[in-house]
Write an enzyme that holds these catalytic residues in place. Structure first.
Site, short mmCIF file in Angstrom:
data_model
loop_
_atom_site.label_atom_id
_atom_site.label_comp_id
_atom_site.label_asym_id
_atom_site.label_seq_id
_atom_site.Cartn_x
_atom_site.Cartn_y
_atom_site.Cartn_z
N ASN A 55 0.87 -1.18 0.00
CA ASN A 55 0.00 0.00 0.00
C ASN A 55 0.91 1.23 0.00
O ASN A 55 1.45 1.61 1.03
CB ASN A 55 -0.89 -0.03 1.26
CG ASN A 55 -1.69 1.25 1.43
OD1 ASN A 55 -1.81 2.04 0.49
ND2 ASN A 55 -2.23 1.46 2.62
N LYS B 87 0.14 4.29 -0.48
CA LYS B 87 -0.49 5.53 0.01
C LYS B 87 -0.17 6.66 -0.99
O LYS B 87 -0.07 6.39 -2.19
CB LYS B 87 -0.02 5.84 1.43
CG LYS B 87 -0.17 4.62 2.34
CD LYS B 87 0.05 4.88 3.78
CE LYS B 87 -0.10 3.57 4.55
NZ LYS B 87 -0.02 3.75 5.99
N HIS C 206 -9.50 1.52 5.01
CA HIS C 206 -8.22 1.73 5.69
C HIS C 206 -8.43 2.75 6.81
O HIS C 206 -9.21 3.69 6.66
CB HIS C 206 -7.18 2.23 4.68
CG HIS C 206 -5.80 2.25 5.25
ND1 HIS C 206 -5.36 3.25 6.07
CD2 HIS C 206 -4.78 1.38 5.13
CE1 HIS C 206 -4.11 2.99 6.44
NE2 HIS C 206 -3.74 1.86 5.87
N GLU D 18 -6.75 5.19 7.71
CA GLU D 18 -6.51 6.59 7.30
C GLU D 18 -7.75 7.16 6.60
O GLU D 18 -8.05 8.34 6.73
CB GLU D 18 -5.27 6.67 6.40
CG GLU D 18 -4.00 6.54 7.22
CD GLU D 18 -2.82 5.95 6.49
OE1 GLU D 18 -2.79 5.93 5.24
OE2 GLU D 18 -1.88 5.48 7.19
N GLU E 3 -5.50 -4.32 10.94
CA GLU E 3 -4.48 -3.28 11.05
C GLU E 3 -4.72 -2.47 12.31
O GLU E 3 -5.50 -1.50 12.30
CB GLU E 3 -4.56 -2.34 9.84
CG GLU E 3 -4.20 -3.01 8.53
CD GLU E 3 -3.56 -2.03 7.58
OE1 GLU E 3 -2.47 -2.33 7.09
OE2 GLU E 3 -4.12 -0.95 7.34
N GLY F 150 2.52 2.77 10.60
CA GLY F 150 3.51 3.84 10.39
C GLY F 150 4.25 4.26 11.65
O GLY F 150 4.92 5.29 11.67
N SER G 278 3.41 -1.63 10.46
CA SER G 278 4.86 -1.71 10.67
C SER G 278 5.44 -3.09 10.35
O SER G 278 6.32 -3.58 11.07
CB SER G 278 5.23 -1.27 12.10
OG SER G 278 4.84 0.07 12.30
P1 PGA Z 1 2.88 0.65 7.58
O1 PGA Z 1 1.40 0.86 6.97
O2 PGA Z 1 3.39 -0.66 7.06
O3 PGA Z 1 3.67 1.82 7.10
O4 PGA Z 1 2.71 0.62 9.07
C1 PGA Z 1 0.51 -0.20 6.84
C2 PGA Z 1 -0.79 0.27 6.25
O5 PGA Z 1 -1.22 1.38 6.56
O6 PGA Z 1 -1.44 -0.44 5.45
#
Ligand code: PGA
Length: 254
Positions: A11, A13, A98, A100, A170, A176, A216
């Site tokens: 992903n 983003k 997601h 976000e 998640e 992140g 992460s």
């Molecule tokens: P990350 O993001 O691996 O940077 O923690 C995962 C995601 O948001 O799908």
């Protein structure tokens, strides 16, 4: 040992220009990729078309996904992308719900349910994201929060449609932040999700459902996560942006 095909999803983003996406595709295309792992890249919408052309050179080993879409197929929705457009661009998967999108763009369970239905009606596979915040975990509400998200998100999803769906667990506090859930913590929630699906639908469907962990994920933690019986792959943000770190994940840290 389960028989579900492992699935690793990148992903990106809002990262990588078209030029950067194509550079990634060119480098990835030269690597020997493991055949037993299904690999999906979700670049920004602006890179989908050129990436789709680049991917066709890999003979279909790497698949394409969208990061989001609208629940309507067309209309006056300035700035949105239709699931029909994603399908036209050869996407197989679409990330839906997601955290976000939930947190920064006001998507609630109802909107997410409509998007899931729209994506499934076009025979695309949604990667339906669920996860608790740090506060919810501290208050011991993880299980209640996840069950509610499943209940509301999947409320009108039929059994035959569920066969196409993937769930991504998640935890919001792990996205992140560099603080991944431990394999035990992730396994506990993955097992809860599978049990919920088994009760809401049936054992056969729950047994075939792929549940990804996201938050992460890196080359040095993927191996342990993948050993858990209910973890079938990963949804990867930061570590999917460079070919080297993404390859480590695809190869489970080897
Ligand atoms: P990350 O993001 O691996 O940077 O923690 C995962 C995601 O948001 O799908």
């Amino acid at each position: 040992m389960n028989k579900r095909t492992p699935l690793i999803v990148a992903n990106w983003k809002m990262n990588h220009t078209v030029a950067e996406s194509l550079k990634f595709a060119t480098v990835l295309g030269k690597q020997a990729l493991p055949k037993e792992v299904e690999i999906v890249i979700c670049p920004p919408a602006s890179s989908l078309q050129s990436f789709s052309i680049a991917l066709s050179d890999f003979g279909g080993t790497v698949k394409l996904g969208g990061q989001n879409c609208h629940s309507e197929e067309s209309g006056a929705y300035t700035g949105e992308i239709s699931p029909v457009f994603l399908k036209e661009l050869d996407c197989t998967y679409v990330i839906i719900g997601h955290s976000e999108r939930r947190r920064l763009f006001g998507e609630n369970d109802d909107i997410i349910n409509k998007k899931l239905i729209a994506v499934l009606s076009l025979s695309l596979s949604p990667i339906f994201c669920v996860g608790e915040t740090e506060g919810e975990r501290k208050e011991n509400r993880t299980s209640a929060v996840i069950k509610k998200q499943l209940e509301n998100g999947l409320k009108t999803v039929r059994r035959d449609e569920m066969e196409k769906l993937v769930i991504a667990y998640e935890p919001v506090w792990a996205i992140g932040t560099g603080r991944n859930a431990t394999p035990d913590q992730a396994q506990e929630v993955h097992a809860l999700i599978r049990t919920w699906v088994s009760k809401a639908y049936d054992d056969e469907l729950a047994g075939a459902l792929r549940i990804l962990y996201g938050g992460s994920v890196k080359g040095d933690n993927i191996g342990e996560l993948m050993k858990e019986p209910d973890i079938d792959g990963a949804l990867v943000g930061g570590a999917s942006l460079a070919v080297d770190s993404f390859l480590q994940i695809i190869n489970y840290g080897a």
